[in-house]
Design an enzyme around this catalytic site. Structure first.
Site, short mmCIF file in Angstrom:
data_model
loop_
_atom_site.label_atom_id
_atom_site.label_comp_id
_atom_site.label_asym_id
_atom_site.label_seq_id
_atom_site.Cartn_x
_atom_site.Cartn_y
_atom_site.Cartn_z
N ARG A 39 0.84 -1.20 0.00
CA ARG A 39 0.00 0.00 0.00
C ARG A 39 0.88 1.25 0.00
O ARG A 39 0.56 2.24 -0.67
CB ARG A 39 -0.90 -0.08 1.23
CG ARG A 39 -1.78 1.08 1.52
CD ARG A 39 -3.02 1.06 0.65
NE ARG A 39 -4.01 1.97 1.18
CZ ARG A 39 -3.88 3.30 1.20
NH1 ARG A 39 -2.80 3.84 0.69
NH2 ARG A 39 -4.81 4.05 1.72
N ASP A 76 -12.69 -2.51 -4.97
CA ASP A 76 -13.71 -1.95 -4.09
C ASP A 76 -15.04 -1.96 -4.82
O ASP A 76 -15.07 -1.96 -6.06
CB ASP A 76 -13.36 -0.52 -3.66
CG ASP A 76 -14.12 -0.14 -2.40
OD1 ASP A 76 -13.63 -0.43 -1.30
OD2 ASP A 76 -15.24 0.40 -2.52
N TYR A 152 -24.27 5.05 -1.81
CA TYR A 152 -23.05 5.87 -1.89
C TYR A 152 -23.18 6.96 -2.96
O TYR A 152 -22.71 8.08 -2.77
CB TYR A 152 -21.83 4.99 -2.18
CG TYR A 152 -21.37 4.21 -0.96
CD1 TYR A 152 -20.61 4.83 0.02
CD2 TYR A 152 -21.73 2.89 -0.77
CE1 TYR A 152 -20.20 4.15 1.15
CE2 TYR A 152 -21.33 2.19 0.35
CZ TYR A 152 -20.56 2.83 1.31
OH TYR A 152 -20.18 2.15 2.43
O1 1CP Z 1 -6.61 2.56 2.14
C1 1CP Z 1 -7.15 1.52 2.44
O2 1CP Z 1 -6.47 0.47 2.58
C2 1CP Z 1 -8.62 1.64 2.60
C3 1CP Z 1 -9.37 0.50 3.22
C4 1CP Z 1 -10.15 -0.26 2.15
C5 1CP Z 1 -9.87 -1.54 1.65
C6 1CP Z 1 -8.73 -2.43 2.03
C7 1CP Z 1 -11.31 0.22 1.48
C8 1CP Z 1 -11.95 1.53 1.65
N1 1CP Z 1 -11.72 -0.76 0.58
C9 1CP Z 1 -10.88 -1.84 0.66
C10 1CP Z 1 -10.93 -3.06 -0.17
C11 1CP Z 1 -12.21 -3.78 -0.31
N2 1CP Z 1 -13.46 -3.22 -0.19
C12 1CP Z 1 -12.38 -5.16 -0.65
C13 1CP Z 1 -11.28 -6.12 -1.07
C14 1CP Z 1 -10.43 -6.58 0.03
C15 1CP Z 1 -10.87 -7.74 0.85
O3 1CP Z 1 -12.03 -8.16 0.89
O4 1CP Z 1 -9.98 -8.29 1.49
C16 1CP Z 1 -13.76 -5.43 -0.65
C17 1CP Z 1 -14.44 -6.77 -0.90
C18 1CP Z 1 -14.42 -4.19 -0.38
C19 1CP Z 1 -15.88 -4.05 -0.40
C20 1CP Z 1 -16.51 -2.83 0.14
N3 1CP Z 1 -16.08 -1.52 0.04
C21 1CP Z 1 -17.76 -2.81 0.79
C22 1CP Z 1 -18.64 -4.03 0.97
C23 1CP Z 1 -18.18 -4.88 2.09
C24 1CP Z 1 -18.43 -4.35 3.48
O5 1CP Z 1 -17.44 -4.20 4.21
O6 1CP Z 1 -19.59 -4.14 3.83
C25 1CP Z 1 -18.06 -1.48 1.13
C26 1CP Z 1 -19.29 -0.97 1.86
C27 1CP Z 1 -16.99 -0.66 0.65
C28 1CP Z 1 -16.88 0.81 0.72
C29 1CP Z 1 -15.64 1.20 1.45
N4 1CP Z 1 -14.38 1.12 0.92
C30 1CP Z 1 -13.44 1.50 1.85
C31 1CP Z 1 -14.16 1.87 3.03
C32 1CP Z 1 -13.52 2.40 4.29
C33 1CP Z 1 -15.52 1.64 2.78
C34 1CP Z 1 -16.68 1.77 3.75
C35 1CP Z 1 -17.08 3.19 3.92
C36 1CP Z 1 -18.29 3.32 4.84
O7 1CP Z 1 -18.11 3.22 6.06
O8 1CP Z 1 -19.38 3.55 4.33
#
Ligand code: 1CP
Length: 343
Positions: A39, A76, A152
């Site tokens: 990262r 994502d 979103y």
């Molecule tokens: O900088 C970073 O590392 C940011 C953190 C991060 C990561 C590692 C985000 C930001 N997204 C991800 C990757 C991700 N997102 C994956 C692949 C990695 C894995 O599963 O190991 C997946 C499947 C997602 C899916 C995702 N993104 C969802 C659905 C799953 C869930 O947790 O409910 C959602 C709602 C998101 C939006 C999102 N992306 C990132 C954040 C912090 C958020 C949530 C924001 C919020 O609170 O509304």
């Protein structure tokens, strides 16, 4: 394709396996120091997602380090709004933010139904990951459910209540259906593209299912998830609708093989309500804050409750960033050991 480990795919097809397969939502990123190194090289989240070599590397890390039975492609759910024409930024330690969001029909002028090729960087990452995995474990593709993506796009970022998105359902239902239809069509193109690129199974994340009433859920979410499930015929599908305990009987009718459960859903009751589905889940991620003995006990309890068949072990939602790696390993090892000895 010959797999060394096809436990997940066998379980998704309701075939008997020697033990329960296990993987974790948010297994890549978040908890692994090895992820943070990559990262840092990528500098920001979107560069990581858009660089197939780096995305493949962090996708495979949990297979090597944690010993999970599947990889999930590092990306994502918000790549879909971006491909449709609504750009997002990932703000450090804050999460996603949309500089522009959808408030009225006029805001649809720059928005189109996305084609899979517009997400070529994810498809390239899938192809590369498949080559590098070389059949060790299956690769999971994914998308958000239309309602969660809609939330979103309308809200412009994360929210506790998603009141703007819900207001849209109450005040502009026809317009809401128009946007949900566009997201659904984009998602079908995208998931089909992922499967063609090599994803062995796909999961649809409806993270904000639980904030709708049962009636609204049927009208504004489940209907669109059903359309996606109907359109996907060449790979097994997992539907994870967080908080949708009230929709379990309806979810049993979806054309999908697996239903993901969160920890609010009672296991025995869910078996009765969803007799046709393989169930995935559902330990509370917070259970991993306990001692190693606590983690073992809670994991065994979960395995006993689901029984030896028709179960894919997972958490009830994604890992939290401050969960310790040895607790996560303990969860995975306990599933493997206990589910092999239990049968
Ligand atoms: O900088 C970073 O590392 C940011 C953190 C991060 C990561 C590692 C985000 C930001 N997204 C991800 C990757 C991700 N997102 C994956 C692949 C990695 C894995 O599963 O190991 C997946 C499947 C997602 C899916 C995702 N993104 C969802 C659905 C799953 C869930 O947790 O409910 C959602 C709602 C998101 C939006 C999102 N992306 C990132 C954040 C912090 C958020 C949530 C924001 C919020 O609170 O509304």
């Amino acid at each position: 394709m010959h797999f060394q480990n096809d436990l997940l795919l066998k379980a998704a097809k309701a075939e008997t396996t020697q033990r329960t397969p296990v993987w974790l939502m948010r297994q890549a990123g978040r908890i692994l120091p090895e992820y943070r190194k990559v990262r840092a090289i990528a500098k920001d989240f979107k560069t990581l997602v858009k660089t197939p070599e780096l995305a493949a590397e962090v996708t495979i890390q949990p297979v090597d380090i944690l010993g999970v039975d599947a990889a999930i492609i590092f990306s994502d759910i918000l790549v879909i709004p971006e491909a449709m024409g609504l750009n997002y930024e990932m703000e450090e330690s804050k999460g996603p933010v949309f500089p522009k969001c959808i408030m009225s029909p006029a805001d649809l002028s720059g928005i189109h139904v996305a084609q899979a090729e517009e997400l070529h960087y994810v498809l390239d990452a899938i192809k590369l990951t498949k080559r590098q995995l070389n059949g060790r474990v299956p690769l999971i593709g994914f998308s958000g459910a239309p309602w969660t993506i809609f939330s979103y796009m309308v809200e412009g970022g994360g929210s506790k209540t998603f009141s703007k998105a819900k207001k849209m359902l109450y005040t502009q239902p026809e317009f809401s259906h128009r946007l949900l239809t566009m997201i659904t069509e984009s998602t079908i193109n995208y998931l089909k593209g992922q499967i063609t690129a090599g994803a062995d199974i796909v999961q649809i994340f409806d993270s904000w299912a639980g904030i709708l009433s049962p009636e609204q859920y049927a009208e504004f979410s489940l209907k669109y998830i059903a359309r996606i499930c109907d359109a996907i015929d060449n790979a097994p599908t997992i539907v994870f609708a967080k908080g949708a305990y009230f929709a379990r009987e309806e979810m049993n009718k979806l054309h999908c093989q697996v239903i993901g459960m969160d920890w609010n859903m009672d296991i025995q009751e869910s078996r009765k309500m969803m007799p046709d589905k393989i169930l995935q889940g559902n330990l509370d991620p917070c259970a991993l804050y306990g001692s190693l003995d606590d983690v073992k006990r809670e994991t065994r309890k979960m395995i006993d409750a689901f029984g030896p068949r028709r179960h894919i072990a997972n958490l009830g939602h994604g890992l939290y960033p401050d969960i310790e790696v040895d607790k996560v390993k303990c969860f995975i090892d306990t599933v493997k050991e206990y589910s092999s000895s239990a049968r």
